[in-house]
Design a protein around this motif. Structure first.
Motif, PDB file in Angstrom:
ATOM      1  N   HIS A   1       0.826  -1.206   0.000  1.00 36.06           N
ATOM      2  CA  HIS A   1       0.000   0.000   0.000  1.00 36.06           C
ATOM      3  C   HIS A   1       0.859   1.254   0.000  1.00 36.06           C
ATOM      4  CE1 HIS A   1       0.404   0.405   4.524  1.00 36.06           C
ATOM      5  NE2 HIS A   1       0.844  -0.809   4.303  1.00 36.06           N
ATOM      6  N   ALA A   2       2.100   1.113  -0.517  1.00 35.61           N
ATOM      7  CA  ALA A   2       2.990   2.284  -0.579  1.00 35.61           C
ATOM      8  C   ALA A   2       2.457   3.271  -1.606  1.00 35.61           C
ATOM      9  CB  ALA A   2       4.403   1.849  -0.936  1.00 35.61           C
ATOM     10  N   LYS A   3       2.867   4.511  -1.424  1.00 30.80           N
ATOM     11  CA  LYS A   3       2.434   5.593  -2.296  1.00 30.80           C
ATOM     12  C   LYS A   3       2.724   5.242  -3.762  1.00 30.80           C
ATOM     13  CE  LYS A   3       2.982  10.606  -2.141  1.00 30.80           C
ATOM     14  NZ  LYS A   3       3.686  11.656  -1.398  1.00 30.80           N
ATOM     15  N   GLY A   4       1.737   5.377  -4.601  1.00 35.20           N
ATOM     16  CA  GLY A   4       1.940   5.161  -6.032  1.00 35.20           C
ATOM     17  C   GLY A   4       1.983   3.703  -6.461  1.00 35.20           C
ATOM     18  N   CYS A   5       1.956   2.793  -5.499  1.00 32.30           N
ATOM     19  CA  CYS A   5       2.057   1.373  -5.836  1.00 32.30           C
ATOM     20  C   CYS A   5       0.653   0.783  -5.874  1.00 32.30           C
ATOM     21  CB  CYS A   5       2.925   0.654  -4.808  1.00 32.30           C
ATOM     22  SG  CYS A   5       3.294  -1.040  -5.262  1.00 32.30           S
ATOM     23  N   THR A   6       0.063   0.763  -7.061  1.00 29.05           N
ATOM     24  CA  THR A   6      -1.342   0.350  -7.133  1.00 29.05           C
ATOM     25  C   THR A   6      -1.579  -0.833  -8.065  1.00 29.05           C
ATOM     26  OG1 THR A   6      -1.655   2.045  -8.798  1.00 29.05           O
ATOM     27  CG2 THR A   6      -2.345   2.604  -6.564  1.00 29.05           C
ATOM     28  N   SER A   7      -0.556  -1.231  -8.818  1.00 38.74           N
ATOM     29  CA  SER A   7      -0.768  -2.403  -9.670  1.00 38.74           C
ATOM     30  C   SER A   7       0.389  -3.380  -9.479  1.00 38.74           C
ATOM     31  CB  SER A   7      -0.893  -2.004 -11.140  1.00 38.74           C
ATOM     32  OG  SER A   7       0.303  -1.389 -11.554  1.00 38.74           O
ATOM     33  N   ASN A   8       0.116  -4.634  -9.764  1.00 42.64           N
ATOM     34  CA  ASN A   8       1.119  -5.688  -9.557  1.00 42.64           C
ATOM     35  C   ASN A   8       1.687  -5.649  -8.125  1.00 42.64           C
ATOM     36  OD1 ASN A   8       2.840  -7.839 -10.243  1.00 42.64           O
ATOM     37  ND2 ASN A   8       4.503  -6.432 -10.791  1.00 42.64           N
ATOM     38  N   ASN A   9       0.872  -5.223  -7.174  1.00 38.06           N
ATOM     39  CA  ASN A   9       1.355  -5.070  -5.782  1.00 38.06           C
ATOM     40  C   ASN A   9       0.912  -6.238  -4.888  1.00 38.06           C
ATOM     41  OD1 ASN A   9      -1.323  -4.405  -5.892  1.00 38.06           O
ATOM     42  ND2 ASN A   9      -1.162  -2.598  -4.594  1.00 38.06           N
ATOM     43  N   PHE A  10       0.523  -7.328  -5.510  1.00 42.22           N
ATOM     44  CA  PHE A  10       0.012  -8.506  -4.813  1.00 42.22           C
ATOM     45  C   PHE A  10       0.292  -9.728  -5.670  1.00 42.22           C
ATOM     46  CE2 PHE A  10      -3.356 -11.655  -4.519  1.00 42.22           C
ATOM     47  CZ  PHE A  10      -3.413 -11.906  -3.166  1.00 42.22           C
ATOM     48  N   PRO A  11       0.631 -10.893  -5.099  1.00 41.19           N
ATOM     49  CA  PRO A  11       0.940 -11.132  -3.689  1.00 41.19           C
ATOM     50  C   PRO A  11       2.363 -10.702  -3.329  1.00 41.19           C
ATOM     51  CG  PRO A  11       1.196 -13.167  -4.950  1.00 41.19           C
ATOM     52  CD  PRO A  11       0.697 -12.127  -5.914  1.00 41.19           C
ATOM     53  N   LEU A  12       2.571 -10.409  -2.058  1.00 45.85           N
ATOM     54  CA  LEU A  12       3.910 -10.087  -1.584  1.00 45.85           C
ATOM     55  C   LEU A  12       4.744 -11.365  -1.608  1.00 45.85           C
ATOM     56  CD1 LEU A  12       2.811  -7.896   1.470  1.00 45.85           C
ATOM     57  CD2 LEU A  12       3.448  -7.100  -0.822  1.00 45.85           C
ATOM     58  N   ARG A  13       6.024 -11.200  -1.951  1.00 44.36           N
ATOM     59  CA  ARG A  13       6.909 -12.381  -2.054  1.00 44.36           C
ATOM     60  C   ARG A  13       7.632 -12.654  -0.748  1.00 44.36           C
ATOM     61  NH1 ARG A  13       9.725 -10.197  -6.378  1.00 44.36           N
ATOM     62  NH2 ARG A  13       8.485 -10.330  -8.275  1.00 44.36           N
ATOM     63  N   PHE A  14       7.587 -13.905  -0.339  1.00 45.63           N
ATOM     64  CA  PHE A  14       8.284 -14.293   0.890  1.00 45.63           C
ATOM     65  C   PHE A  14       9.774 -14.462   0.634  1.00 45.63           C
ATOM     66  CE2 PHE A  14       4.114 -16.116   2.342  1.00 45.63           C
ATOM     67  CZ  PHE A  14       4.042 -15.441   3.558  1.00 45.63           C
ATOM     68  N   SER A  15      10.584 -14.087   1.616  1.00 48.63           N
ATOM     69  CA  SER A  15      11.986 -14.507   1.574  1.00 48.63           C
ATOM     70  C   SER A  15      12.536 -14.678   2.985  1.00 48.63           C
ATOM     71  CB  SER A  15      12.835 -13.519   0.764  1.00 48.63           C
ATOM     72  OG  SER A  15      12.617 -12.217   1.211  1.00 48.63           O
ATOM     73  N   ASN A  16      13.632 -15.413   3.084  1.00 42.51           N
ATOM     74  CA  ASN A  16      14.320 -15.698   4.361  1.00 42.51           C
ATOM     75  C   ASN A  16      13.375 -16.144   5.466  1.00 42.51           C
ATOM     76  OD1 ASN A  16      16.736 -14.754   3.178  1.00 42.51           O
ATOM     77  ND2 ASN A  16      16.098 -12.650   3.641  1.00 42.51           N
ATOM     78  N   VAL A  17      12.465 -17.037   5.122  1.00 47.15           N
ATOM     79  CA  VAL A  17      11.449 -17.388   6.120  1.00 47.15           C
ATOM     80  C   VAL A  17      11.939 -18.450   7.106  1.00 47.15           C
ATOM     81  CG1 VAL A  17       9.497 -16.796   4.660  1.00 47.15           C
ATOM     82  CG2 VAL A  17      10.391 -19.133   4.611  1.00 47.15           C
ATOM     83  N   LYS A  18      11.456 -18.306   8.337  1.00 43.73           N
ATOM     84  CA  LYS A  18      11.586 -19.359   9.344  1.00 43.73           C
ATOM     85  C   LYS A  18      10.169 -19.829   9.633  1.00 43.73           C
ATOM     86  CE  LYS A  18      15.365 -18.218  12.255  1.00 43.73           C
ATOM     87  NZ  LYS A  18      15.648 -17.544  13.512  1.00 43.73           N
ATOM     88  N   LEU A  19       9.940 -21.127   9.429  1.00 44.07           N
ATOM     89  CA  LEU A  19       8.580 -21.643   9.544  1.00 44.07           C
ATOM     90  C   LEU A  19       8.381 -22.453  10.806  1.00 44.07           C
ATOM     91  CD1 LEU A  19       8.130 -23.014   5.904  1.00 44.07           C
ATOM     92  CD2 LEU A  19       7.535 -20.747   6.752  1.00 44.07           C
ATOM     93  N   ALA A  20       7.137 -22.542  11.223  1.00 44.26           N
ATOM     94  CA  ALA A  20       6.774 -23.465  12.297  1.00 44.26           C
ATOM     95  C   ALA A  20       5.440 -24.083  11.922  1.00 44.26           C
ATOM     96  CB  ALA A  20       6.651 -22.713  13.615  1.00 44.26           C
TER      97      ALA A  20
END
Lengths: 211, 123
Positions: free
Chosen positions: B13-32
């Protein structure tokens, strides 16, 4: 009767950063309990609480609806509050999804007309470190959210809002009546004097279902 | 808790970011993995709210390949259980989510995503 969520895991130190439940919180819990049957009859799938603080309200809502029956999203701009909400959820076996966010910004596009139960107890008393500055009477933050409510609620969705007398209740209701879909569908669920304050819980229904 | 059910509802939801802004890409994840009560009615009822392609992409990013690329027509119990697991039992405790458009990074710490923007990034 739905028990008041257990907050024994929180300490004085937590309440230096996070709003400690007070009369306004309890009036909201009482109003939600009064509404329990009618809330359940909607079969809500997405609940969203704004400014969840300790997480007491969403945990309570979780037990009204059934913790595995819906997703309980909560936002708070205060990171301490988001952490407390998560802890209160686990303490009460009501999994919550806390996000550090201002109002609903990162959810607004995906939750367009998707929220079944929206709850907001605005920070009318400013002054807690890291909490919203509510403006002179907390109305700035309320006004910012009211603009978005119609876009968030699902066709059967409803919005519960805590208000104080200074908010000018008739004006609030009038504001919500502007989008045609709320015409005649705002109601004061509960009102109560608490010390010097007069508290209200208002309900806005997008479409009448089993009222 | 960042579970895939919540990730599926978050957009940049950053300023000016209205297209192709979904889904966010995961990185360096630690899962449980944490067990959750299986409620088939909830999964069925929630399914219309899910962006399927985004869910499949996100689940692969964090190493789960159990979902088919196309959403099955038939919602049998095995499928609902699999979906339950992917949506509700995989927790991203640490890591980050990056906007595919403006590359804004939203950090996840102790299972809580920080979706705040700096003053100049707010719409």
């Amino acid at each position: 009767m739905i028990p008041t969520p257990d907050l024994s895991h929180l300490s004085k130190g937590d309440y230096e950063y996070v709003y400690e439940p007070a009369e306004d919180t309890f009036v909201l819990l009482d109003a939600l309990e009064e509404e329990a049957d009618s809330i359940r009859s909607l079969v809500p799938r997405i609940c969203l609480e704004i400014g969840s603080g300790t997480g007491i309200v969403s945990s309570f809502l979780g037990h009204i609806i059934g913790v595995s029956n819906a997703l309980f999203l909560c936002t708070d701009i205060n990171p301490h509050a988001a952490t407390c909400s998560a802890r209160t959820g686990s303490q009460n076996k009501a999994p919550l999804e806390p996000l550090i966010a201002s109002l609903v910004s990162p959810l607004a596009s995906r939750l367009a007309h998707a929220v079944d139960i929206l709850v907001f107890n605005p920070p009318y008393r400013a002054g807690i470190a890291g909490s919203w500055a509510g403006g002179a009477d907390g109305m700035q933050v309320v006004a910012a959210l009211l603009e978005q409510v119609d876009g968030l609620l699902s066709p059967r969705g409803r919005f519960y809002l805590v208000a104080v007398k200074q908010n000018n209740i008739p004006k609030l209701r009038e504001f919500m009546l502007k989008p045609f879909c709320y015409r005649g569908r705002t109601k004061i669920v509960l009102q109560r004097r608490a010390g010097r304050e007069y508290l209200f819980v208002l309900r806005f229904v997008r479409r009448v279902v089993n009222v | 808790m960042v579970r895939l059910i919540t990730h599926n509802l978050l957009a940049c939801h950053a300023k000016g970011c209205t297209s192709n802004n979904f889904p966010l890409r995961f990185s360096n994840v630690k899962l449980a993995l944490r067990e959750a009560d299986f409620n088939p009615d909830f999964i069925r009822g929630f399914l219309p709210r899910i962006e399927w392609d985004a869910l499949v992409q996100a689940s692969r990013e964090i190493g789960d390949t159990s979902l088919p690329p196309e959403r099955p027509e038939m919602l049998d119990d095995d499928f609902l259980k699999q979906l339950h697991h992917v949506l509700l039992e995989i927790h991203v405790d640490e890591g980050s989510m990056t906007c595919p458009n403006c590359e804004h990074v939203y950090p996840i710490s102790s299972g809580i995503p920080n979706m705040l923007l700096a003053e100049h990034e707010i719409r």
